[in-house]
Design a protein around this motif. Structure first.
Motif, PDB file in Angstrom:
ATOM      1  N   VAL A  48     -42.970 -14.111  15.324  1.00 33.39           N
ATOM      2  CA  VAL A  48     -42.995 -14.740  13.995  1.00 33.39           C
ATOM      3  C   VAL A  48     -41.796 -15.695  13.840  1.00 33.39           C
ATOM      4  N   PRO A  49     -41.820 -16.806  14.572  1.00 38.34           N
ATOM      5  CA  PRO A  49     -40.704 -17.756  14.516  1.00 38.34           C
ATOM      6  C   PRO A  49     -40.679 -18.522  13.196  1.00 38.34           C
ATOM      7  N   ASP A  50     -39.592 -19.247  12.941  1.00 40.35           N
ATOM      8  CA  ASP A  50     -39.522 -20.094  11.738  1.00 40.35           C
ATOM      9  C   ASP A  50     -40.470 -21.284  11.896  1.00 40.35           C
ATOM     10  N   VAL A  51     -40.516 -21.830  13.130  1.00 41.54           N
ATOM     11  CA  VAL A  51     -41.367 -22.991  13.396  1.00 41.54           C
ATOM     12  C   VAL A  51     -41.967 -22.867  14.799  1.00 41.54           C
ATOM     13  N   MET A  52     -43.236 -23.268  14.925  1.00 40.68           N
ATOM     14  CA  MET A  52     -43.845 -23.346  16.253  1.00 40.68           C
ATOM     15  C   MET A  52     -44.120 -24.818  16.548  1.00 40.68           C
ATOM     16  N   LEU A  53     -43.614 -25.302  17.667  1.00 43.75           N
ATOM     17  CA  LEU A  53     -43.813 -26.701  18.079  1.00 43.75           C
ATOM     18  C   LEU A  53     -44.832 -26.694  19.208  1.00 43.75           C
ATOM     19  N   ALA A  77     -47.373 -19.449   8.429  1.00 41.74           N
ATOM     20  CA  ALA A  77     -46.873 -20.070   9.668  1.00 41.74           C
ATOM     21  C   ALA A  77     -46.552 -21.550   9.467  1.00 41.74           C
ATOM     22  N   LYS A  78     -45.430 -21.969  10.034  1.00 40.63           N
ATOM     23  CA  LYS A  78     -45.030 -23.378   9.964  1.00 40.63           C
ATOM     24  C   LYS A  78     -45.174 -23.978  11.356  1.00 40.63           C
ATOM     25  N   ILE A  79     -46.134 -24.862  11.504  1.00 38.85           N
ATOM     26  CA  ILE A  79     -46.461 -25.415  12.824  1.00 38.85           C
ATOM     27  C   ILE A  79     -46.283 -26.926  12.843  1.00 38.85           C
ATOM     28  N   VAL A  80     -45.627 -27.400  13.893  1.00 40.33           N
ATOM     29  CA  VAL A  80     -45.499 -28.841  14.124  1.00 40.33           C
ATOM     30  C   VAL A  80     -46.317 -29.156  15.378  1.00 40.33           C
ATOM     31  N   ILE A  81     -47.279 -30.065  15.232  1.00 46.47           N
ATOM     32  CA  ILE A  81     -48.073 -30.494  16.386  1.00 46.47           C
ATOM     33  C   ILE A  81     -47.411 -31.729  16.966  1.00 46.47           C
ATOM     34  N   PHE A  82     -47.343 -31.754  18.314  1.00 46.17           N
ATOM     35  CA  PHE A  82     -46.771 -32.955  18.905  1.00 46.17           C
ATOM     36  C   PHE A  82     -47.738 -33.441  19.955  1.00 46.17           C
ATOM     37  N   GLY A  98     -53.754 -27.158   8.178  1.00 47.01           N
ATOM     38  CA  GLY A  98     -52.617 -26.484   7.547  1.00 47.01           C
ATOM     39  C   GLY A  98     -51.313 -26.685   8.304  1.00 47.01           C
ATOM     40  N   VAL A  99     -51.395 -27.503   9.362  1.00 44.08           N
ATOM     41  CA  VAL A  99     -50.192 -27.837  10.134  1.00 44.08           C
ATOM     42  C   VAL A  99     -49.256 -28.640   9.233  1.00 44.08           C
ATOM     43  N   LYS A 100     -47.943 -28.391   9.338  1.00 40.94           N
ATOM     44  CA  LYS A 100     -46.989 -29.037   8.428  1.00 40.94           C
ATOM     45  C   LYS A 100     -46.314 -30.278   9.016  1.00 40.94           C
ATOM     46  N   GLY A 101     -46.421 -30.455  10.348  1.00 35.69           N
ATOM     47  CA  GLY A 101     -45.764 -31.610  10.960  1.00 35.69           C
ATOM     48  C   GLY A 101     -46.620 -32.191  12.074  1.00 35.69           C
ATOM     49  N   TYR A 102     -46.548 -33.508  12.230  1.00 39.30           N
ATOM     50  CA  TYR A 102     -47.284 -34.169  13.319  1.00 39.30           C
ATOM     51  C   TYR A 102     -46.381 -35.266  13.879  1.00 39.30           C
ATOM     52  N   VAL A 103     -45.998 -35.093  15.137  1.00 36.47           N
ATOM     53  CA  VAL A 103     -45.070 -36.028  15.777  1.00 36.47           C
ATOM     54  C   VAL A 103     -45.721 -36.575  17.042  1.00 36.47           C
ATOM     55  N   THR A 104     -45.635 -37.887  17.241  1.00 38.55           N
ATOM     56  CA  THR A 104     -46.211 -38.472  18.461  1.00 38.55           C
ATOM     57  C   THR A 104     -45.162 -38.524  19.567  1.00 38.55           C
ATOM     58  N   LYS A 105     -45.631 -38.370  20.792  1.00 41.37           N
ATOM     59  CA  LYS A 105     -44.707 -38.389  21.943  1.00 41.37           C
ATOM     60  C   LYS A 105     -44.116 -39.776  22.155  1.00 41.37           C
ATOM     61  N   THR A 106     -44.779 -40.790  21.606  1.00 42.20           N
ATOM     62  CA  THR A 106     -44.256 -42.145  21.774  1.00 42.20           C
ATOM     63  C   THR A 106     -43.166 -42.453  20.746  1.00 42.20           C
ATOM     64  N   GLY A 107     -43.023 -41.573  19.768  1.00 44.28           N
ATOM     65  CA  GLY A 107     -42.011 -41.787  18.714  1.00 44.28           C
ATOM     66  C   GLY A 107     -40.607 -41.515  19.227  1.00 44.28           C
ATOM     67  N   VAL A 108     -39.650 -41.586  18.339  1.00 48.66           N
ATOM     68  CA  VAL A 108     -38.255 -41.365  18.743  1.00 48.66           C
ATOM     69  C   VAL A 108     -37.945 -39.872  18.836  1.00 48.66           C
ATOM     70  N   ALA A 109     -37.034 -39.535  19.734  1.00 50.17           N
ATOM     71  CA  ALA A 109     -36.687 -38.131  19.978  1.00 50.17           C
ATOM     72  C   ALA A 109     -36.191 -37.444  18.712  1.00 50.17           C
ATOM     73  N   GLU A 110     -35.456 -38.201  17.882  1.00 47.56           N
ATOM     74  CA  GLU A 110     -34.894 -37.609  16.653  1.00 47.56           C
ATOM     75  C   GLU A 110     -35.998 -37.097  15.726  1.00 47.56           C
ATOM     76  N   ASP A 111     -37.195 -37.708  15.847  1.00 47.76           N
ATOM     77  CA  ASP A 111     -38.326 -37.276  15.019  1.00 47.76           C
ATOM     78  C   ASP A 111     -38.630 -35.799  15.209  1.00 47.76           C
ATOM     79  N   LEU A 112     -38.556 -35.350  16.457  1.00 43.66           N
ATOM     80  CA  LEU A 112     -38.869 -33.948  16.749  1.00 43.66           C
ATOM     81  C   LEU A 112     -37.880 -33.007  16.076  1.00 43.66           C
TER      82      LEU A 112
END
Length: 212
Positions: A48-53, A77-82, A98-112
């Protein structure tokens, strides 16, 4: 407060890179890793983590399906899809699940890093490139027929459009071939497509598969 994160990706090299990136921020700790959607579901329940990436494209049960199952069992559950997919359809489906975050691999590292920190605090995070596309689509009122699909129908549609056979899809999603066939009929009705070729064209138009 340290944000406890579970990393899910089928490539160990990617996981080690992500671990280095995230743990360079002193407020983030990687507590476990998983390499499939099935393992992610199991690990989530144990830790039961705080966030699952989680990566969206993995063999077997993909990230979307895994996220859906985790959220059904653990609604908090707090899930970030990348993902390497910048298509609005993927982001929309993830958010609908219900996913709370969506980050693309082409984006900047700081986004993650930002996505993990924001989502841990209960906020939603979208990569700028995806956020712009979502906003633009809403603004110009472009209708995306794929929005009508449920997350399960979307996964079945994507896999069939990629050229997977019904039995392969059934095996990957752990459902019967009859169920896949029923979904296929439903999808064709909802999207007004009559053949596999039309399905592939539609998937290409909305960026689900590459036009190669």
């Amino acid at each position: 407060m340290t944000v406890k994160v579970v990393l899910v990706d089928d490539h160990s090299v990617v996981r080690s890179g992500l671990r280095r990136l995230l743990e360079s921020h002193k407020g983030i700790e990687i507590v476990a890793e998983a390499e499939t959607g099935e393992a992610a579901y199991q690990v989530y329940g144990e830790i039961v983590p705080d966030v699952m990436l989680m990566d969206i494209s993995m063999p077997g049960m993909g990230g979307l399906e895994a996220a859906k199952r985790i959220l059904q069992r653990y609604p908090q559950a707090k899930i970030v899809i990348f993902s390497m997919h910048e298509a609005v359809s993927f982001a929309s489906q993830a958010l609908k699940t219900g996913v709370k975050g969506y980050v693309t691999k082409t984006g900047v590292a700081e986004d993650l890093v930002q996505a993990v920190l924001d989502v841990a605090k209960g906020r939603t995070f979208l990569s700028q490139d995806v956020a712009q596309k979502v906003a633009l689509q809403t603004l110009i009122g472009e209708s995306n027929p794929l929005q009508q699909l449920t997350s399960r129908e979307f996964e079945v549609f994507r896999l069939l459009a990629e050229g997977k056979r019904v039995e392969e899809v059934a095996d990957m999603l752990k459902i019967s071939q009859k169920t896949v066939a029923n979904y296929y009929t439903l999808i064709k009705q909802k999207l007004s497509v009559n053949s596999p070729v039309e399905m592939v064209r539609l998937a290409m138009k909305h960026g689900l598969i590459d036009a190669t």
